[in-house]
Design an enzyme around this catalytic site. Structure first.
Site, PDB file in Angstrom:
ATOM      1  CD  GLN A   1      -2.972  -1.165   2.216  1.00  0.00           C
ATOM      2  OE1 GLN A   1      -2.704  -1.736   3.269  1.00  0.00           O
ATOM      3  NE2 GLN A   1      -4.127  -0.547   2.033  1.00  0.00           N
TER       4      GLN A   1
ATOM      5  CG  ASN B   1      -6.755  -5.192  11.692  1.00  0.00           C
ATOM      6  OD1 ASN B   1      -6.012  -4.965  12.649  1.00  0.00           O
ATOM      7  ND2 ASN B   1      -6.305  -5.465  10.475  1.00  0.00           N
TER       8      ASN B   1
ATOM      9  CD1 TRP C   1      -6.308   2.082   7.164  1.00  0.00           C
ATOM     10  CD2 TRP C   1      -4.569   0.759   7.680  1.00  0.00           C
ATOM     11  NE1 TRP C   1      -5.691   1.726   5.986  1.00  0.00           N
ATOM     12  CE2 TRP C   1      -4.619   0.921   6.271  1.00  0.00           C
ATOM     13  CE3 TRP C   1      -3.552  -0.030   8.238  1.00  0.00           C
ATOM     14  CZ2 TRP C   1      -3.698   0.313   5.423  1.00  0.00           C
ATOM     15  CZ3 TRP C   1      -2.653  -0.630   7.391  1.00  0.00           C
ATOM     16  CH2 TRP C   1      -2.734  -0.455   5.992  1.00  0.00           C
TER      17      TRP C   1
ATOM     18  NE  ARG D   1      -0.425  -4.872  12.090  1.00  0.00           N
ATOM     19  CZ  ARG D   1      -1.425  -4.976  11.214  1.00  0.00           C
ATOM     20  NH1 ARG D   1      -2.195  -3.927  10.946  1.00  0.00           N
ATOM     21  NH2 ARG D   1      -1.654  -6.107  10.601  1.00  0.00           N
TER      22      ARG D   1
ATOM     23  CE1 TYR E   1     -10.205   0.301   9.133  1.00  0.00           C
ATOM     24  CE2 TYR E   1      -9.851  -2.053   9.370  1.00  0.00           C
ATOM     25  CZ  TYR E   1      -9.362  -0.781   9.144  1.00  0.00           C
ATOM     26  OH  TYR E   1      -8.015  -0.588   8.943  1.00  0.00           O
TER      27      TYR E   1
ATOM     28  CD  GLU F   1      -5.243  -2.810   9.341  1.00  0.00           C
ATOM     29  OE1 GLU F   1      -6.317  -2.566   8.742  1.00  0.00           O
ATOM     30  OE2 GLU F   1      -4.371  -3.556   8.889  1.00  0.00           O
TER      31      GLU F   1
ATOM     32  CG  HIS G   1      -1.101  -6.077   5.225  1.00  0.00           C
ATOM     33  ND1 HIS G   1      -1.268  -5.420   6.428  1.00  0.00           N
ATOM     34  CD2 HIS G   1      -2.198  -5.768   4.498  1.00  0.00           C
ATOM     35  CE1 HIS G   1      -2.405  -4.741   6.405  1.00  0.00           C
ATOM     36  NE2 HIS G   1      -2.994  -4.925   5.245  1.00  0.00           N
TER      37      HIS G   1
ATOM     38  CG  ASN H   1      -3.647  -7.350   7.952  1.00  0.00           C
ATOM     39  OD1 ASN H   1      -3.862  -6.793   9.027  1.00  0.00           O
ATOM     40  ND2 ASN H   1      -4.337  -7.070   6.847  1.00  0.00           N
ATOM     41  CD  GLU H   2      -8.077  -6.852   7.848  1.00  0.00           C
ATOM     42  OE1 GLU H   2      -8.454  -6.911   6.663  1.00  0.00           O
ATOM     43  OE2 GLU H   2      -8.301  -5.877   8.585  1.00  0.00           O
TER      44      GLU H   2
HETATM   45  C1  FCB Z   1      -8.045  -3.566   6.247  1.00  0.00           C
HETATM   46  C2  FCB Z   1      -6.679  -3.832   5.672  1.00  0.00           C
HETATM   47  C3  FCB Z   1      -5.873  -2.598   5.412  1.00  0.00           C
HETATM   48  C4  FCB Z   1      -6.717  -1.474   4.881  1.00  0.00           C
HETATM   49  C5  FCB Z   1      -7.922  -1.269   5.762  1.00  0.00           C
HETATM   50  C6  FCB Z   1      -8.809  -0.133   5.334  1.00  0.00           C
HETATM   51  O1  FCB Z   1      -8.895  -4.596   5.891  1.00  0.00           O
HETATM   52  O2  FCB Z   1      -5.931  -4.657   6.545  1.00  0.00           O
HETATM   53  O3  FCB Z   1      -4.811  -2.930   4.557  1.00  0.00           O
HETATM   54  O4  FCB Z   1      -7.066  -1.734   3.581  1.00  0.00           O
HETATM   55  O5  FCB Z   1      -8.696  -2.427   5.795  1.00  0.00           O
END
Ligand code: FCB
Length: 477
Positions: free
Chosen positions: A35, A309, A428, A92, A311, A382, A136, A180-181
């Site tokens: 990214q 993480n 993030w 991170r 959101y 995140e 990632h 990651n995820e």
């Molecule tokens: C997460 C990702 C990160 C970024 C955020 C917005 O799912 O880990 O790379 O894209 O969302």
């Protein structure tokens, strides 16, 4: 109380008594290699699945790629200086697998490792704790050509790569995140295909999810053996999943999506077993014949920390025959076996991603992991939001993003007060960057990036966050 000698940059902090975080709370910001780095073909780096995907017509918005991104590869010392100016306690970042092991097998690429050595030394020199994520999402393309994550061998390749990075950086990096995820890698990459490598097969997604976790477990065992002081963890993207009503069909829809989004990973990694209701839901998609004896023991290898993480929340309802599914990560095929569950929007405020803003969901998520799964220290690895920004007179005022951070930090504090061992928080993102399939059209950064000039401008949320870190807290409302 706010200190009158040094008023906060933004007035939100000015009311009420201070909400103080525990001493040593790890305040950070996060990014990921593809990214931000750019330099996609420099220093011996070879393509990952994201290079291939973003260079394939129609895969990313406007054909955007990470070829240049934030040019962080060339601007790293300046970027670390910026982190220091913001007062970050930790950063991170992720290591690009094809930069340090081109092609995904064989010897290390010293030039690639040197970049991360310099980054880590730069961070340590500024008193910033490096937090390293091994994966990632940038699988070396040859490993995808050999079958990708649905193929079992990829797990072993990942453990070899982890060892190679640990050999090079294990003397100076304390915190290690394996994956990651993995939900996104498996279900967006191999299920819906909206992420690299862009394949769409529910069975492959389920196999990918398993082999990602197997790779995680093998990497944990390798790192544990060679770097006993390391703090090892994984980062999962978790969502509270709420039924739209008390109706049995809605409640069952929530159970299904919670299974796929959360328990698919939480139960094996922290409990050593797949949930029975989940494997039953997936019966038409996979017989789980890819799971071998001993896999779940490897997958549940003991950890030191758990990264979350957060959101948004999923609100779901029972299928309605003929109803249109929504797009992107709510698209049907990222929920194999439960494609017809409806995702409901509640009309609450959303970010520029259309993700509903739901700070209480962070408390729920943290409490759930602590209550139902583990006593380990938790970290929010995140949390953040995309909003449209404007540069006015060389400044970027981003009150919506600031309010999002503020609300979620209050939630984090509430979770700590309720007994959750939350030890740190990573915003993030440090700076605007390549937002995967959305390219450069979504801005998550606390620092604005002009992609033509590569000029960085800390937004008001960054100045506010710096003040939060300095005070180790924020004002009660
Ligand atoms: C997460 C990702 C990160 C970024 C955020 C917005 O799912 O880990 O790379 O894209 O969302």
């Amino acid at each position: 109380m706010s200190n009158p000698a040094s008023p906060p940059a933004v007035g939100v902090l000015d009311q009420g008594p201070e909400l103080t975080f525990p001493p040593g709370f790890l305040w950070g910001a996060a990014t990921a290699a593809y990214q931000i780095e750019g330099a996609a073909a420099e220093g011996g780096r070879t393509p990952s699945i994201w290079d291939t995907f973003s260079h394939t017509a129609g895969r990313t918005v406007a054909g955007h790629t990470g070829d240049v991104a934030c040019d962080h590869y060339h601007r790293m010392p300046d970027d670390v200086r910026l982190m220091a100016e913001l007062g970050l306690k930790s950063y991170r970042f992720s290591v690009s697998w094809p930069r340090v092991q081109p092609g995904g097998t064989g010897a290390a690429n010293q030039e690639g490792l040197d970049f991360y050595r310099r980054l880590v030394d730069e961070l340590l020199g500024h008193g910033i704790e490096p937090w390293l994520t091994l994966y990632h999402w940038d699988l070396p393309q040859p490993l995808e050509d050999a079958g990708g994550w649905p193929a079992r061998d990829t797990a072993a390749r990942f453990a070899d790569y982890a060892q190679l990075v640990a050999d090079a950086l294990g003397d100076r990096v304390k915190y290690w995140t394996t994956l990651n995820e993995p939900w996104c890698s498996a279900f967006l990459g191999y299920g819906s295909g909206v992420h690299a490598p862009g394949r769409s097969d529910g069975g492959d997604a389920v196999r990918a999810g398993h082999h990602l976790m197997l790779g995680h477990g093998l990497a944990v065992q390798a790192l544990r053996a060679s770097r006993p002081q390391a703090q090892l963890g994984i980062t999962l993207n978790l969502y509270p999943v709420t039924p739209a009503s008390d109706a049995a069909g809605d409640v069952d829809a929530a159970r299904r999506i919670d299974g796929l989004a959360n328990r698919f990973f939480l139960d094996p990694v922290l409990g050593g077993a797949y949930p029975a209701d989940l494997t039953a839901d997936l019966r038409q998609v996979s017989d789980f014949g890819h799971v071998r004896d001993g896999d779940l023991t490897i997958i549940s290898s003991p950890l030191d920390v758990v990264g979350i993480n957060y959101y948004s929340r999923h609100v779901v309802a029972a299928p309605v025959p003929g109803a249109e599914p929504e797009a992107y990560w709510r698209s049907p095929s990222c929920w194999p076996g439960s494609e017809d569950v409806r995702f409901v929007t509640r009309g609450v405020p959303v970010t520029d991603m259309d993700w509903e803003i739901d700070a209480p969901g962070l408390v729920e998520t943290l409490e759930r992991v602590h209550r139902d799964y583990t006593d380990l220290p938790l970290y929010v690895t995140e949390n953040g939001s995309a909003f449209v920004d404007a540069v006015v007179d060389g400044q970027v005022d981003d009150p919506d993003r600031l309010a999002y951070f503020d609300a979620h930090l209050r939630a984090a504090h509430a979770a700590i007060s309720a007994g959750v061992p939350l030890k740190g928080y990573f915003a993030w993102s440090l700076m605007d960057n390549f937002e995967w399939a959305w390219g450069y059209t979504k801005r998550f950064g606390m620092v604005h990036v002009d992609y033509d000039s590569q000029v960085r401008i800390p937004k008001s949320s960054a100045r506010w966050y710096a003040e939060v870190i300095r005070r180790n807290g924020l004002a009660a409302q």
